[in-house]
Scaffold this motif. Structure first.
Motif, short mmCIF file in Angstrom:
data_model
loop_
_atom_site.label_atom_id
_atom_site.label_comp_id
_atom_site.label_asym_id
_atom_site.label_seq_id
_atom_site.Cartn_x
_atom_site.Cartn_y
_atom_site.Cartn_z
N LYS A 21 -35.67 -12.13 -22.99
CA LYS A 21 -35.29 -11.95 -21.59
C LYS A 21 -33.78 -12.17 -21.47
O LYS A 21 -33.27 -13.17 -21.98
N GLY A 23 -29.85 -11.20 -19.20
CA GLY A 23 -29.18 -10.61 -18.04
C GLY A 23 -28.03 -11.46 -17.58
O GLY A 23 -28.00 -12.68 -17.82
N CYS A 27 -27.48 -9.92 -12.14
CA CYS A 27 -28.63 -9.02 -12.15
C CYS A 27 -29.75 -9.48 -11.22
O CYS A 27 -30.81 -8.87 -11.20
N GLU A 30 -34.43 -11.62 -11.34
CA GLU A 30 -35.22 -11.44 -12.55
C GLU A 30 -34.37 -10.83 -13.66
O GLU A 30 -33.56 -9.96 -13.42
N PRO A 31 -34.62 -11.28 -14.89
CA PRO A 31 -33.85 -10.72 -16.00
C PRO A 31 -34.46 -9.41 -16.46
O PRO A 31 -35.55 -9.03 -16.03
N LYS A 32 -33.75 -8.76 -17.35
CA LYS A 32 -34.32 -7.61 -18.06
C LYS A 32 -35.14 -8.18 -19.22
O LYS A 32 -34.83 -9.25 -19.75
N ILE A 34 -37.16 -7.14 -22.97
CA ILE A 34 -37.59 -6.22 -24.02
C ILE A 34 -38.41 -7.00 -25.02
O ILE A 34 -38.29 -8.23 -25.10
N GLY A 60 -35.42 -2.50 -28.26
CA GLY A 60 -35.47 -2.20 -26.82
C GLY A 60 -36.51 -1.16 -26.48
O GLY A 60 -37.45 -0.91 -27.23
N ASP A 61 -36.30 -0.54 -25.33
CA ASP A 61 -37.28 0.41 -24.80
C ASP A 61 -37.40 1.66 -25.65
O ASP A 61 -38.36 2.42 -25.50
N GLY A 104 -28.56 -6.60 -25.55
CA GLY A 104 -28.57 -7.24 -24.24
C GLY A 104 -27.18 -7.35 -23.64
O GLY A 104 -26.97 -7.06 -22.46
N TYR A 107 -25.84 -4.00 -22.55
CA TYR A 107 -26.56 -3.48 -21.38
C TYR A 107 -25.85 -3.89 -20.10
O TYR A 107 -25.79 -3.14 -19.13
N TYR A 392 -39.76 -16.11 -16.21
CA TYR A 392 -38.33 -16.05 -15.89
C TYR A 392 -37.66 -17.42 -15.83
O TYR A 392 -36.45 -17.52 -15.76
#
Lengths: 423, 214
Positions: A21, A23, A27, A30-32, A34, A60-61, A104, A107, A392
């Motif tokens: 997690k 960010g 942001c 909530e974080p991003k 993966i 990642g995605d 991260g 991003y 989170y």
């Protein structure tokens, strides 16, 4: 650097076993997220070249886009962490850790010319050995050299981050994940000598669920982890008092009935006369010592063992109530009552469905169970809460830490806190 | 071939040092779609569109005919839409010395380079380059590659030494205590930063004695 700079450029990075997690402070709530994994593509494959990939690792995605149906994934798709630890000499794993860190940071890379690098706060399991801190700092040094994305960095233990996110300065954080559980008292700092580790987690709840499925005639399902997890989440109940709950369910199995439909199939799990076994799942997580579990061990279900990882011994059969008492009693006496008054349950293994109202006399939530276990040890006057937004909490704690800790608090290997500069 | 795609390919090749030759006659029955020159080599490119994949045999026939370009050009590229990449076995292309490029609406990419074929001298307008020039070029390339490797190893070693020094350093907190800047949390910041007692505690890190630590 001014507070104004930190208001934009603090960056949180939570290295969980399953998910990374991350960010910046900008942001939001909530974080991003993966998956904490990486894929090493076959460079000879036309498909990899077709998509213009010269990268050694994909994270990642994009990972699912590169997976080929026919290939052997075990050597190419790597999950670097096991129970919060990356093996010291596992080069591929460390490459993945570097790549997800870089991913991260990239991003959230700002475009402003004033940007001189993030205030990076990373978080690791409280049982992470010292070499993990060293390796991670080395990675950040390399990333900073390559891209200038990190100004300063620090690493904090996950329980501290949880306590910070929950605005609780004196507490006991119990972090329970798939493989293990850690009990960590906090009083403005983590009390490292008091940490108790248990070699039991959500994976053990899966193990007993699998045995229950086999006994109930669902042997095929018992081998598919995804189905076992679904069954555990749908069937598992935490008993207020195990023997009383079993007796009630044996007398009136229909009252405790549950049906689990496996999505995408025609399979439905029903326990018929044996609904009492639902309580075994919940009890096993909190306390595996009841004699009812002996028959499962005898039949081959692995008994949680004591294991040593570095300096830390992970206890297999210690119940959660006993683990809290043990951790707290390692702390100064005047602190102990304050610690019992704030107990935070964190991690996926404490995420249980709310039991139906009709079963409230027999089935309870994790917080209530913990209070009862402590009461058995003679500890009353306790307050137990399950963390909200468990996924989170750690990231939020990292961001708060990075925002508040002054620049001149330099890294120190004795206290294992402070900023390391990469300028 | 539509003009837009042609222009895109020309731009791409130009960025790689290859100029398009307009109205170039290959002297072949099979016409290359585009021709380029990079100062040393004559390069043919056959561009396939989505419609070519409707008839497999016709597609294969065209590919095989394109092989004949290797007799008249130093390098030969096949360009196909990216979506059809999965049906192509790149190894076969490479075996025959063909280069492969993929394109879609947004990008053009060279997947792998073609071999260089020695052929009859190209058109008179192209400069004549002696064979020794290429041999010397290869030797220089090898030396550069070896130097790059050495630089990379030295850089890694330097990184390790730098970090070792940083990690061994214990910087005492000898700065005098400043008057604390009260932590102000802007409205724009996330809610979890607000009304948090940890802000005050953490802002004093290094300025107070730790009471309860390991």
């Amino acid at each position: 650097m001014s507070l104004e700079y930190r208001q934009k450029y603090v960056f949180g990075a939570d290295y969980g076993t399953s998910y990374f997690k991350f960010g910046s402070i900008t942001c939001g709530e909530e974080p991003k997220m993966i998956e904490n994994r990486g894929y090493f593509p076959n460079k000879e494959s036309i498909i990899q070249r077709a998509f213009g990939i010269t990268k050694e690792i994909i994270v990642g995605d994009e990972v699912p886009l590169y997976l080929q149906a026919s290939e052997d994934l075990s050597s190419r798709l790597i999950y670097p962490m096991r129970n919060g630890v990356v093996e010291k000499n596992d080069e591929k794993a460390w490459k993945i850790v570097k790549e997800i860190s870089r991913y991260g940071l990239d991003y959230f890379k700002p475009a402003e010319p004033e940007f001189k690098g993030f205030y990076l706060v990373a978080s690791l399991s409280s049982i992470a050995p010292r070499y993990m801190y060293e390796k991670l700092f080395q990675i950040y040094d390399e990333i900073s050299d390559e891209s200038g994305l990190i100004k300063v960095a620090t690493i904090i233990p996950q329980p501290l981050a949880v306590a910070i996110a929950h605005k609780t300065t004196t507490c006991v954080v119990i972090e329970s994940g798939h493989g293990n559980t850690q009990v960590c008292p906090i009083s403005r700092y983590p009390i490292r000598n008091a940490i108790v580790a248990i070699n039991r987690g959500g994976g053990d709840a899966n193990a007993i669920t699998a045995e229950i499925l086999k006994d109930s005639g669902y042997s095929d399902l018992a081998h598919e982890e995804a189905f076992v997890i679904k069954a555990k989440e749908s069937l598992g109940l935490i008993p207020k008092e195990l023997e009383r709950a079993i007796e009630a369910a044996k007398k009136n199995p229909k009252k405790f009935k549950a049906r689990v439909k496996i999505p995408g199939t025609r399979i439905t799990i029903e326990l018929e006369e044996n609904t009492w076994v639902r309580f075994l799942i919940g009890e096993y997580v909190f306390d595996p010592n009841h004699e009812v579990f002996q028959s499962y061990f005898v039949r081959g279900m692995p008994r949680p063992k004591d294991v040593r990882v570095g300096d830390m011994v992970f206890r297999g059969m210690l119940d959660f109530g006993g683990s809290i008492v043990e951790a707290v009693e390692r702390c100064p006496i005047e602190l102990q009552p304050h610690l019992y008054r704030e107990i935070l349950l964190s991690g996926g293994n404490f995420c249980w469905k709310v039991p139906p109202e009709s079963l409230s006399d027999f089935a309870i939530d994790p917080s209530t169970k913990m209070k009862l276990l402590l009461k058995k040890k003679g500890i009353t006057n306790v307050k137990v809460n399950t963390t909200s937004m468990p996924q989170y909490s750690v990231w939020r704690g990292c961001v708060i830490y990075g925002f508040a800790v002054p620049d001149d608090y330099a890294w120190n290997w004795e206290r294992m806190e402070g900023w390391l500069s990469f300028e | 071939m539509n003009d837009h795609l042609k222009e895109r390919i020309k731009s791409y090749m130009k960025s790689r040092g290859m100029e398009a030759l307009e109205n170039f006659s290959s002297g072949f029955d099979e016409k290359s779609d585009m021709t380029f020159n990079d100062g040393m080599n004559l390069i043919f490119m056959k561009v396939f569109h989505a419609s070519a994949f409707q008839n497999r045999n016709a597609f294969l026939d065209s590919i095989l005919r394109s092989l004949s370009f290797t007799k008249k050009a130093n390098k030969v590229y096949i360009a196909i839409p990216k979506v059809y990449a999965s049906i192509i076995d790149g190894k076969i292309f490479q075996e025959y010395g063909l280069g492969l490029m993929l394109y879609d609406e947004r990008t053009i990419e060279e997947v792998f380079q073609p071999k260089v074929f020695e052929i009859q001298k190209p058109e008179a307008s192209n400069p004549i380059v002696p064979k020794e020039f290429f041999e010397e070029l290869e030797r220089l390339k090898d030396r550069v590659s070896s130097l790059e490797q050495s630089v990379y190893s030295l850089k890694e070693e330097l990184s390790r030494i730098k970090l070792d020094n940083k990690l061994k350093e214990v910087i005492p907190n000898t700065k005098p205590c400043k008057v604390e800047e009260r932590i102000q949390v802007d409205e724009d910041l996330p809610s979890f930063l607000k009304d948090n007692p940890w802000l005050e505690i953490l802002s004093k890190r290094g300025r107070e004695q730790q009471s309860y630590v390991s």
